[in-house]
Design a protein around this motif. Structure first.
Motif, PDB file in Angstrom:
ATOM      1  N   GLU A 131       0.822  -1.185   0.000  1.00 52.61           N
ATOM      2  CA  GLU A 131       0.000   0.000   0.000  1.00 52.61           C
ATOM      3  C   GLU A 131       0.869   1.253   0.000  1.00 52.61           C
ATOM      4  O   GLU A 131       0.663   2.162  -0.796  1.00 52.61           O
ATOM      5  CB  GLU A 131      -0.914   0.007   1.243  1.00 52.61           C
ATOM      6  CG  GLU A 131      -2.008  -1.055   1.219  1.00 52.61           C
ATOM      7  CD  GLU A 131      -1.534  -2.387   1.741  1.00 52.61           C
ATOM      8  OE1 GLU A 131      -0.324  -2.532   1.920  1.00 52.61           O
ATOM      9  OE2 GLU A 131      -2.377  -3.263   1.951  1.00 52.61           O
ATOM     10  N   ILE A 173      -0.658  -4.937  -8.606  1.00 44.55           N
ATOM     11  CA  ILE A 173      -1.092  -5.715  -7.443  1.00 44.55           C
ATOM     12  C   ILE A 173      -1.880  -4.838  -6.470  1.00 44.55           C
ATOM     13  O   ILE A 173      -2.935  -5.249  -5.953  1.00 44.55           O
ATOM     14  CB  ILE A 173       0.122  -6.363  -6.746  1.00 44.55           C
ATOM     15  CG1 ILE A 173       0.767  -7.404  -7.662  1.00 44.55           C
ATOM     16  CG2 ILE A 173      -0.290  -7.004  -5.427  1.00 44.55           C
ATOM     17  CD1 ILE A 173       2.070  -7.958  -7.139  1.00 44.55           C
ATOM     18  N   TYR A 174      -1.396  -3.624  -6.222  1.00 44.89           N
ATOM     19  CA  TYR A 174      -2.081  -2.749  -5.269  1.00 44.89           C
ATOM     20  C   TYR A 174      -3.475  -2.368  -5.763  1.00 44.89           C
ATOM     21  O   TYR A 174      -4.466  -2.445  -5.020  1.00 44.89           O
ATOM     22  CB  TYR A 174      -1.258  -1.483  -5.020  1.00 44.89           C
ATOM     23  CG  TYR A 174      -2.042  -0.417  -4.292  1.00 44.89           C
ATOM     24  CD1 TYR A 174      -2.384  -0.572  -2.950  1.00 44.89           C
ATOM     25  CD2 TYR A 174      -2.475   0.735  -4.959  1.00 44.89           C
ATOM     26  CE1 TYR A 174      -3.123   0.389  -2.293  1.00 44.89           C
ATOM     27  CE2 TYR A 174      -3.210   1.694  -4.300  1.00 44.89           C
ATOM     28  CZ  TYR A 174      -3.526   1.523  -2.968  1.00 44.89           C
ATOM     29  OH  TYR A 174      -4.262   2.474  -2.314  1.00 44.89           O
ATOM     30  N   GLN A 177      -5.779  -5.389  -5.645  1.00 44.14           N
ATOM     31  CA  GLN A 177      -6.123  -5.754  -4.268  1.00 44.14           C
ATOM     32  C   GLN A 177      -7.163  -4.801  -3.696  1.00 44.14           C
ATOM     33  O   GLN A 177      -8.053  -5.225  -2.946  1.00 44.14           O
ATOM     34  CB  GLN A 177      -4.853  -5.739  -3.412  1.00 44.14           C
ATOM     35  CG  GLN A 177      -5.086  -6.111  -1.957  1.00 44.14           C
ATOM     36  CD  GLN A 177      -3.797  -6.218  -1.175  1.00 44.14           C
ATOM     37  OE1 GLN A 177      -2.730  -6.458  -1.740  1.00 44.14           O
ATOM     38  NE2 GLN A 177      -3.873  -6.015   0.117  1.00 44.14           N
ATOM     39  N   THR A 178      -7.080  -3.530  -4.051  1.00 42.13           N
ATOM     40  CA  THR A 178      -8.080  -2.564  -3.584  1.00 42.13           C
ATOM     41  C   THR A 178      -9.474  -2.933  -4.076  1.00 42.13           C
ATOM     42  O   THR A 178     -10.462  -2.848  -3.336  1.00 42.13           O
ATOM     43  CB  THR A 178      -7.705  -1.152  -4.070  1.00 42.13           C
ATOM     44  OG1 THR A 178      -6.388  -0.827  -3.610  1.00 42.13           O
ATOM     45  CG2 THR A 178      -8.692  -0.125  -3.544  1.00 42.13           C
ATOM     46  N   SER A 181     -10.735  -6.202  -2.367  1.00 46.68           N
ATOM     47  CA  SER A 181     -11.113  -5.973  -0.971  1.00 46.68           C
ATOM     48  C   SER A 181     -12.529  -5.429  -0.859  1.00 46.68           C
ATOM     49  O   SER A 181     -13.202  -5.622   0.169  1.00 46.68           O
ATOM     50  CB  SER A 181     -10.127  -5.000  -0.317  1.00 46.68           C
ATOM     51  OG  SER A 181      -8.815  -5.522  -0.340  1.00 46.68           O
ATOM     52  N   ARG A 291      -0.840 -11.709  -0.661  1.00 47.25           N
ATOM     53  CA  ARG A 291      -1.751 -10.809   0.049  1.00 47.25           C
ATOM     54  C   ARG A 291      -2.935 -10.434  -0.830  1.00 47.25           C
ATOM     55  O   ARG A 291      -4.057 -10.264  -0.336  1.00 47.25           O
ATOM     56  CB  ARG A 291      -0.996  -9.552   0.486  1.00 47.25           C
ATOM     57  CG  ARG A 291       0.057  -9.820   1.547  1.00 47.25           C
ATOM     58  CD  ARG A 291       0.861  -8.585   1.845  1.00 47.25           C
ATOM     59  NE  ARG A 291       1.974  -8.889   2.742  1.00 47.25           N
ATOM     60  CZ  ARG A 291       3.090  -8.191   2.809  1.00 47.25           C
ATOM     61  NH1 ARG A 291       3.258  -7.158   2.016  1.00 47.25           N
ATOM     62  NH2 ARG A 291       4.050  -8.527   3.646  1.00 47.25           N
ATOM     63  N   CYS A 292      -2.663 -10.293  -2.117  1.00 49.08           N
ATOM     64  CA  CYS A 292      -3.750  -9.986  -3.045  1.00 49.08           C
ATOM     65  C   CYS A 292      -4.675 -11.193  -3.199  1.00 49.08           C
ATOM     66  O   CYS A 292      -5.908 -11.049  -3.217  1.00 49.08           O
ATOM     67  CB  CYS A 292      -3.173  -9.577  -4.395  1.00 49.08           C
ATOM     68  SG  CYS A 292      -4.391  -8.902  -5.545  1.00 49.08           S
ATOM     69  N   ASN A 295      -7.619 -11.760  -0.830  1.00 49.95           N
ATOM     70  CA  ASN A 295      -8.819 -10.932  -0.949  1.00 49.95           C
ATOM     71  C   ASN A 295      -9.719 -11.346  -2.113  1.00 49.95           C
ATOM     72  O   ASN A 295     -10.746 -10.704  -2.345  1.00 49.95           O
ATOM     73  CB  ASN A 295      -8.414  -9.461  -1.111  1.00 49.95           C
ATOM     74  CG  ASN A 295      -7.861  -8.857   0.164  1.00 49.95           C
ATOM     75  OD1 ASN A 295      -8.598  -8.429   1.045  1.00 49.95           O
ATOM     76  ND2 ASN A 295      -6.543  -8.842   0.280  1.00 49.95           N
ATOM     77  N   PRO A 329      -9.703 -10.270   4.481  1.00 48.06           N
ATOM     78  CA  PRO A 329      -9.002 -11.320   3.722  1.00 48.06           C
ATOM     79  C   PRO A 329      -9.048 -12.675   4.412  1.00 48.06           C
ATOM     80  O   PRO A 329      -9.228 -12.757   5.629  1.00 48.06           O
ATOM     81  CB  PRO A 329      -7.569 -10.786   3.643  1.00 48.06           C
ATOM     82  CG  PRO A 329      -7.417  -9.909   4.839  1.00 48.06           C
ATOM     83  CD  PRO A 329      -8.759  -9.270   5.053  1.00 48.06           C
TER      84      PRO A 329
END
Length: 459
Positions: A131, A173-174, A177-178, A181, A291-292, A295, A329
């Motif tokens: 992030e 990726i960021y 992932q947003t 989520s 991490r992605c 979610n 997540p």
């Protein structure tokens, strides 16, 4: 009787001769400081002791100490240029040696405190690494449309790796992932759409599919997971799909498969591909992907009648709202609804439920399929997770369909790939991708079965 002569008990020499005790007392009354008291040697010793105990050192700071203590501390006071901590000021020290030991202990404690604070800050930065990195680079944000076009510029057979920068990985990726989520574990979508099974890093087949069936946003896609592992171009597959999700979030749904779990894709190829293809920061990028993946949604519901997931059903699934409201997540699932829906398989020879030979999840019989469809109010279950030689496999009176979308799997099996096209009336059309190979149709008919599930298992 003769008068005895009196001898002064105490006297001292003066410039004019001898000063008597009477004269000394007279001087004391007149305010002189040099007072002399007549006493015996024993009383003098007792007086000296009480004199030391009663006289106090009243220094700024409100701390009162004995004179003997003050003298010993004076020998060990630091130079005036050094700053003294509160711990040193407030700690009473009787001996210089003890003073040194306390100071050393205080310095060690201060160093440990600073080190713990530094480690805590480092852990915080690691936890929010993607992030912070992407937010700091918002002004250098990549053009995602041009980034998509790069994947179609060089279309050729075989493995052809696309070079991505670290900033491109972090931004994609960021942003993805947003979006993930903000989605629930159960995503509701409307037809028409195309449902896709396992891809497993077969990037060329993914490009062919988009060229033949249409790209987002013209065509809406529901992918059921397993984008990485086994194939040689997992990074290209996942980066292309993530970028489509960023550009057209309402026109592509990416569900989670059992290979989007860290313990699995570290074993079956994705981790090795990241480390090999991304110099210096491959392991870091692999961790960002995990991490992605945590979610990603678990299932999709098309027009409230077609339920899609990667694996299968769970004995813990009682209603769709329970799945829809599942918190995210979801890190490293190993039991419960989510784990079962990523790993489960249908088996006509099983009555109700049985532990899976994969090492996780269950196998379930046709009676379970009928019961779940009736209880949840759905008419069809679409899942992936098993390789079918003809690309699809139908069970329980067409209430469950298994699809597999990677033809010529790993260049080892001569299998067809298949996707399902769902129209506005929920009509299903099967679209097969058949490899150009001699006698391929005969081979597919002879091996019209699912892949042995024991090959894809966990320890």
């Amino acid at each position: 009787m003769a008068e005895k002569s009196r001898t002064p008990v105490s006297s001292r020499a003066t410039s004019s001769g001898v000063e008597t005790a009477h004269e000394a007392r007279s001087k004391a009354r007149s305010g002189k400081k040099d007072r002399v008291v007549a006493m015996s040697p024993m009383n003098r010793q007792r007086k000296n002791k009480s004199h030391v105990l009663n006289e106090k050192d009243e220094r700024p700071g409100g701390i009162i100490k004995e004179k003997s203590s003050v003298r010993s501390m004076a020998k060990t006071q630091p130079p005036s240029g050094r700053t003294i901590s509160l711990t040193e000021i407030n700690k009473p020290n009787a001996l210089s040696k003890k003073n040194t030991e306390i100071k050393a202990a205080v310095e060690i404690q201060n160093r440990l405190t600073k080190k713990m604070a530094k480690n805590s800050e480092r852990r915080k930065q690691m936890a929010h690494g993607p992030e912070m990195t992407a937010q700091n680079r918002t002004q250098e944000r990549i053009d995602f449309v041009d980034f998509l076009d790069r994947h179609y510029q060089v279309i050729q057979a075989g493995v052809h790796k696309i070079q991505y920068t670290k900033e491109e990985f972090e931004n994609v990726i960021y942003e993805a992932q947003t979006i993930f989520s903000s989605e629930k574990a159960l995503v509701d979508i409307d037809p028409p759409c195309v449902v896709v099974g396992d891809l497993h890093g077969q990037f060329n087949d993914l490009i062919n599919m988009f060229i033949l069936l249409g790209r987002p946003p013209e065509t809406v896609y529901v992918f059921t997971g397993d984008y990485v592992d086994r194939g040689m171009m997992s990074l290209e597959c996942i980066m292309l799909l993530f970028t489509y999700k960023i550009c057209y979030p309402e026109n592509i749904v990416l569900l989670r498969g059992n290979h989007e779990i860290a313990r699995v894709n570290k074993k079956y190829g994705f981790y090795e591909e990241c480390v090999t293809s991304i110099p210096k920061c491959g392991e870091e990028i692999w961790a960002l992907f995990q991490r992605c993946f945590n979610n990603l949604p678990i299932s999709a519901l098309i027009a409230t009648k077609i339920l899609c997931m990667h694996g299968g059903l769970s004995p813990a699934l009682t209603c769709l709202d329970e799945l829809r409201n599942h918190p995210k997540p979801i890190r490293n699932p190993f039991r419960g609804i989510v784990n079962d829906m990523l790993w489960a398989d249908p088996d006509p020879s099983v009555f109700e439920w049985k532990a899976s030979s994969r090492g996780s999840g269950f196998t379930f019989g046709t009676n379970v399929i009928d019961d779940v469809c009736k209880r949840l109010g759905v008419e069809l279950i679409i899942r992936a997770h098993q390789m079918c030689f003809d690309g699809y496999w139908v069970l329980s009176g067409r209430k469950l369909i298994t699809i597999f979308s990677a033809p010529m799997y790993c260049n080892f099996y001569k299998n067809a790939g298949c996707v399902l096209k769902v129209d506005e009336t929920l009509g299903i059309q099967m679209i097969a991708f058949v490899p150009a190979s001699e006698n391929i149709e005969k081979i597919i008919e002879e091996k019209n079965r699912v892949w042995d599930i024991s090959i894809d298992c966990i320890d």
